[in-house]
Design a protein around this motif. Sequence first.
Motif, PDB file in Angstrom:
ATOM      1  N   ALA A 316      26.332   7.948  54.941  1.00 39.11           N
ATOM      2  CA  ALA A 316      26.833   8.999  55.251  1.00 39.11           C
ATOM      3  C   ALA A 316      28.368   8.731  56.340  1.00 39.11           C
ATOM      4  N   ARG A 317      27.331   8.841  57.135  1.00 43.17           N
ATOM      5  CA  ARG A 317      28.391   8.715  58.382  1.00 43.17           C
ATOM      6  C   ARG A 317      29.653   7.322  58.108  1.00 43.17           C
ATOM      7  N   TYR A 318      29.603   6.414  57.627  1.00 41.42           N
ATOM      8  CA  TYR A 318      30.366   5.530  57.152  1.00 41.42           C
ATOM      9  C   TYR A 318      31.269   5.638  56.298  1.00 41.42           C
ATOM     10  N   TRP A 319      30.670   6.834  55.250  1.00 46.60           N
ATOM     11  CA  TRP A 319      31.780   6.942  55.044  1.00 46.60           C
ATOM     12  C   TRP A 319      32.718   7.847  54.949  1.00 46.60           C
ATOM     13  N   MET A 320      32.264   8.670  56.069  1.00 47.74           N
ATOM     14  CA  MET A 320      33.090   9.790  56.456  1.00 47.74           C
ATOM     15  C   MET A 320      33.952   9.069  57.225  1.00 47.74           C
ATOM     16  N   TYR A 321      33.960   8.313  58.277  1.00 49.14           N
ATOM     17  CA  TYR A 321      34.872   7.237  59.419  1.00 49.14           C
ATOM     18  C   TYR A 321      35.675   6.794  58.457  1.00 49.14           C
ATOM     19  N   GLU A 322      35.108   5.843  57.198  1.00 48.40           N
ATOM     20  CA  GLU A 322      35.896   5.119  56.446  1.00 48.40           C
ATOM     21  C   GLU A 322      36.927   5.877  55.967  1.00 48.40           C
ATOM     22  N   THR A 323      37.114   7.136  55.311  1.00 55.76           N
ATOM     23  CA  THR A 323      37.542   8.414  54.311  1.00 55.76           C
ATOM     24  C   THR A 323      38.855   7.821  55.512  1.00 55.76           C
ATOM     25  N   ILE A 324      38.146   8.482  56.635  1.00 53.63           N
ATOM     26  CA  ILE A 324      39.318   9.401  57.493  1.00 53.63           C
ATOM     27  C   ILE A 324      40.021   7.891  57.720  1.00 53.63           C
ATOM     28  N   ASP A 325      39.372   6.509  57.319  1.00 48.73           N
ATOM     29  CA  ASP A 325      40.518   5.533  58.428  1.00 48.73           C
ATOM     30  C   ASP A 325      41.710   5.263  56.651  1.00 48.73           C
ATOM     31  N   ALA A 326      41.057   5.410  56.194  1.00 47.48           N
ATOM     32  CA  ALA A 326      41.913   5.194  54.659  1.00 47.48           C
ATOM     33  C   ALA A 326      42.958   5.732  54.122  1.00 47.48           C
ATOM     34  N   GLU A 327      42.427   7.693  54.223  1.00 46.93           N
ATOM     35  CA  GLU A 327      43.629   8.382  54.729  1.00 46.93           C
ATOM     36  C   GLU A 327      44.774   8.668  55.579  1.00 46.93           C
TER      37      GLU A 327
END
Length: 369
Positions: A316-327
């Motif tokens: 869940a943490r990984y996807w949060m940061y992944e999404t922030i990066d992409a966004e």
Amino acid sequence: MEETKDMCAMAHPENDPQFAGLNVNAGVSKPPIVNPYLKPRKRQALPNAADLVEGILKGDVTRLAKAVTLVESVAPAHQAIAHEVIEKCLPHSGNSRRIGITGVPGAGKSTSIDVFGLHVLKNGGKLAVLAIDPSSERSKGSILGDKTRMEKLSLHPSAFIRPSPSAGSLGGVARKTRETIILCEAAGYDNIFVETVGVGQSETAVHSMVDFFLLIQLAGTGDELQGIKRGIMEMADGIVINKADGDNIDRARLAQAQFRSALHLFPTPPSGWTPEVLCYSGYFEIGIAEVWDMIDRYFAFVKENGYFEKRRHEQARYWMYETIDAELRRRFYDDPDRAARIATCERLVLSNRLSPFAAAYELLDKTNN
Ligand code: GDP
């Protein structure tokens, strides 16, 4: 002769002497561009998020599929509804076994998923088969998860098979699959398979969203360990050697021994679970129960020692940061004003009037997003 000439003139009036080359002849009236008989198609109204959520929670496959289509869409209006649906489904998600399945093309993934799926469904419940295949843009998303590839499973009323989202980068495709998992779980799918081609980075993406990662291998190629990236083997919670049938059985057993000894060289994974290596035949349905027994034992083991929860938290943490990066990247590059400034800076950098670093900081510092 004269008569023939007249006939020609009648059949081809443009040949009549009165129509000299430079005359402007009366033409026919131009038909309308739009077919007058064509009824204008009504623009489909955007789906309603509350209605989709209600359908999903009831297990309605049509509305689930519609919501997944919105998740996969790049249109901002669709994305907004998809986000709302995901948020509302989130409290009802999480209650499934997420299993990643990888292997090179031809390893027998679809054949195996067909039989693994039917095996799982023997005990009731529901199964969703999703896929991550960043290369599928070329084939319109039909490489993986294609219904025709899982013949028996695709006819099963409790199975939901969805091909890979086809648009965008690996990260984008993976994020959409990850969001689709949430919707499927809310719809009551208690087993989720995520399939990917074992040829590149997509394994890492799948690994970041599943509880168990199954690597399908083939025997009989001579040196079995060649071509398998060490990283992929390290990610596997179970390695299964397919096509252990007919005169391939001995080679499969040999490969099994080789994999087992290779795994000894790796440190114990953070789960504390030592990956097992098994032989089976997807086509002849030999050893399927054993593979599934291993997966059952893994889930019991990690639920007992707390790793199951830990891995899900990390993901869940990984996807949060992944999404922030992409966004962040998307917002930075999608701004039309900035696009012009980027082009200017690029020119200055290429003519040595500005260093690449100064240009980057200049563009970043003037960021409003
Ligand atoms: P995928 O590309 O990994 O999805 O592989 P497929 O499931 O499409 O299988 C590739 C080929 O291997 C097909 O011709 C299958 O019939 C064959 N195959 C799959 N599983 C087995 C098996 O257990 N034994 C044998 N002998 N052939 C198999």
